[in-house]
Motif scaffolding. Structure first.
Motif, PDB file in Angstrom:
ATOM      1  N   TYR A 345       0.812  -1.213   0.000  1.00 36.73           N
ATOM      2  CA  TYR A 345       0.000   0.000   0.000  1.00 36.73           C
ATOM      3  C   TYR A 345       0.850   1.270   0.000  1.00 36.73           C
ATOM      4  CZ  TYR A 345       0.672   1.097   4.977  1.00 36.73           C
ATOM      5  OH  TYR A 345       1.213   1.452   6.191  1.00 36.73           O
ATOM      6  N   ASP A 346       2.174   1.162   0.281  1.00 41.72           N
ATOM      7  CA  ASP A 346       3.030   2.354   0.250  1.00 41.72           C
ATOM      8  C   ASP A 346       3.432   2.740  -1.173  1.00 41.72           C
ATOM      9  OD1 ASP A 346       4.646   0.214  -0.221  1.00 41.72           O
ATOM     10  OD2 ASP A 346       6.093   0.624   1.371  1.00 41.72           O
ATOM     11  N   GLY A 347       2.892   2.040  -2.195  1.00 46.15           N
ATOM     12  CA  GLY A 347       3.116   2.445  -3.589  1.00 46.15           C
ATOM     13  C   GLY A 347       4.230   1.696  -4.292  1.00 46.15           C
ATOM     14  N   GLN A 369      -0.082   5.822  -2.915  1.00 44.97           N
ATOM     15  CA  GLN A 369      -0.431   4.531  -2.326  1.00 44.97           C
ATOM     16  C   GLN A 369      -1.329   3.735  -3.275  1.00 44.97           C
ATOM     17  OE1 GLN A 369      -2.175   5.470   1.472  1.00 44.97           O
ATOM     18  NE2 GLN A 369      -0.193   5.638   2.463  1.00 44.97           N
TER      19      GLN A 369
END
Length: 583
Positions: A345-347, A369
């Motif tokens: 989810y942090d990209g 994200q």
């Protein structure tokens, strides 16, 4: 039956402004580090050979092998230390509450009988040494007024302990039982790491003031320092001695690692500056290092581990990376099912190849994200929390903005936006683009036909008793499966819209993901309860295969790469490959 075939490990968790103290075992050539509640043991000769210890109740901070390599001591943010065996299923030997706060570093005595630990505490209790089998204290450690970041135990007799911390002090203790002997304030900033040489003749401290100072190992007096010529231009976070004690490796926030030669007069002269691959951004700051046999290991803030060869420093390093945060989505390339894409989810999007492991990070122009990804032949689509949908060819990327409701895209162009009048929680579109299924918060499945750019509601299916969390078509599009927040999954026949497989109620928490086998014979569900359950379509649900504790904190994504190989990812930032044997 299910068998774990491969594990693609998470990277060490890091925070800016703090070093990572990784350690290793010279006999097995393995390193050990922590991420969340997981303690990870990785073999440097084969990075796919990974073991995970996941019994800590709180996020783990540091772990160390005992001198004989048979035991591991690991500690967490609550001040608890667990001592467990390296063989036979990680049998727990002891558990002690050592400090009242986070433990930052620990070290075994060379005879394996005592452990020194340091970190945060109340009052003066920042350091403690105790017997490994009984927990009995071995001395008093006065002299620090703030958090103690690092400690080291003299590897030869007479035993000594040195500590360093946020009060800029390096303290020296004699024993056992240990008592305060002297203190040095030669550093002008946090002293991040302190380490004895293998022969115990000297120890070195490194600090955020960019200096490294060398002390006599027996009496604790300052005897030298690292040269200012070629010195680091940023905070030094970690230091590690070579096995022969003649050189040290340091890493710094200036994104470089340096090898220093310790001369006869006990001063350090720069031998080599090692440059790790990277873009030069903040995530390339080096925060951890270890010199293990012929391997020089460095760890960056972004989690990338670079392994240099000490005997050939000109050789390009082997780089290993992975996810640091929850891996929320998986995709398998249709043209090459051995290639797996995972996104956290942090990209971060990472490419893995079965049998090889880490194969690189996919560059993106924006690091927003990511909620989920899907793969096609030569590109994949990623949707983010910023209401954008990215189409990323493996060469370049484009994006379109998406609004609330249901949005239909062709390429990167929005062709329609429809407000359906209910809260949408999941959706799926058939491969030929003729049908869409929308799941709502009310637990209903709304089936729409797609004509041109418009949606027409055809039917509403009711079976679920919770909000729909995931919908997936089978590869031959003859069936689809849906899962909800009330732990139930249902397989439907697409033509008749009747339930094909029911009573799939064996999870104990919400269902996060569903995957179909390539031959449509099996469907797998992953849940917040850490389990994966695989059902065979033509057999009763009692014939299911259950993989328990597949991922600490929950399973968030599943994908089949062939008829019997299943890839999973989860909260623990690991990606695992399982081999299924139907009963």
């Amino acid at each position: 039956m299910s068998q774990l075939v491969e594990t693609y490990a998470c990277v060490p968790s890091a925070e800016r402004g703090r070093g990572i103290l990784i350690s290793g075992d010279s006999k097995s050539n393995s390193i050990i580090y922590t991420n969340g509640r997981s303690v990870v043991i990785m073999n440097l000769d084969n990075p796919l050979q990974v073991s995970v210890y996941a019994e800590h109740a709180y996020p783990a901070t540091v772990a160390r092998f005992s001198p004989n390599g048979e035991w591991i001591a690991s500690a967490d943010v609550s001040g608890t230390m667990r001592i467990w065996g390296t063989h036979n299923g990680f049998v727990l030997k002891n558990e002690f509450r050592v400090l009242s706060g986070r433990i930052d570093d620990l070290q075994w005595s060379p005879d394996g009988l005592r452990i020194v630990a340091c970190g945060e505490g109340k009052g003066k209790s920042f350091v403690r040494t105790f017997m490994w089998d009984s927990g009995t204290n071995v001395g008093d450690f006065d002299g620090h007024s703030k958090r103690v970041l690092s400690c080291t135990y003299k590897p030869t007799r007479p035993f000594r302990i040195a500590t360093s911390g946020e009060d800029f002090l390096v303290n020296f203790y004699e024993g056992p039982p240990f008592k305060f002997k002297l203190s040095h304030r030669d550093h002008a900033n946090f002293v991040n790491c302190i380490r004895y040489s293998p022969d115990g003749s000297k120890f070195i401290s490194v600090s955020s003031d960019k200096k490294g100072i060398i002390y006599d190992g027996k009496i604790g007096e300052k005897i030298g320092e690292l040269s200012s010529e070629g010195a680091h231009t940023g905070s030094i976070y970690a230091v590690s001695w070579s096995p022969d004690g003649k050189e040290v490796l340091t890493v710094s926030a200036d994104k470089s690692a340096k090898v220093w030669e310790i001369s006869e007069d006990n001063n350090g002269k720069l031998k080599r500056t090692l440059t790790c691959p990277g873009s030069g951004g903040v995530e390339d700051m080096l925060v951890g290092c270890l010199w293990l046999n012929d391997h020089l290991v460095t760890v960056s803030l972004g989690g990338t581990t670079s392994i240099f060869s000490a005997s050939d420093l000109d050789k390009a390093p082997l780089s290993i990376s992975g996810h640091m945060k929850n891996v929320t989505s998986l995709a398998v390339l249709n043209g090459n099912p051995r290639v797996i894409l995972s996104s956290s989810y942090d990209g971060l999007i990472i490419k893995w190849i079965q049998g090889i492991g880490y194969s690189g990070k996919l560059p993106r122009k924006e690091s927003s994200q990511i909620k989920c990804v899907a793969a096609a032949e030569e590109e994949f689509v990623a949707s983010g929390f910023d209401n954008k949908v990215w189409r990323v060819s493996l060469q370049e990327d484009h994006y379109g903005n998406a609004d609330s409701g249901v949005v239909m895209l062709r390429g990167t162009k929005i062709v329609s936006t429809t407000n359906l009048g209910f809260v949408v929680t999941a959706s799926a579109i058939s491969p030929d683009g003729s049908e869409a299924i929308i799941g709502g918060q009310d637990g209903k499945l709304h089936i729409y036909s797609i004509s041109g750019d418009t949606l027409t509601e055809e039917a509403v299916l009711q079976k679920h008793r919770g909000a729909i969390s995931v919908i997936r078509y089978s590869p031959d599009v003859s069936m689809f499966a849906s899962g909800d927040l009330n732990r139930e999954a249902v397989v439907w026949d697409r033509a008749s819209r009747e339930v094909k497989l029911k009573n799939m109620l064996y999870h104990t928490a919400r269902i996060n993901c569903i995957a179909w086998s390539l031959d449509n014979s099996m469907v797998a569900t992953g849940s917040l309860d850490t389990c994966i359950i695989i059902y065979e379509i033509d057999k009763p649900v009692s014939n299911r295969i259950t993989i328990r504790v597949a991922h600490l904190g929950g399973v968030y994504a599943l994908a089949f790469t062939d008829e019997y190989s299943l890839v999973s990812s989860g909260e623990d930032a690991f990606v695992r490959v399982w081999r299924l044997t139907p009963q």
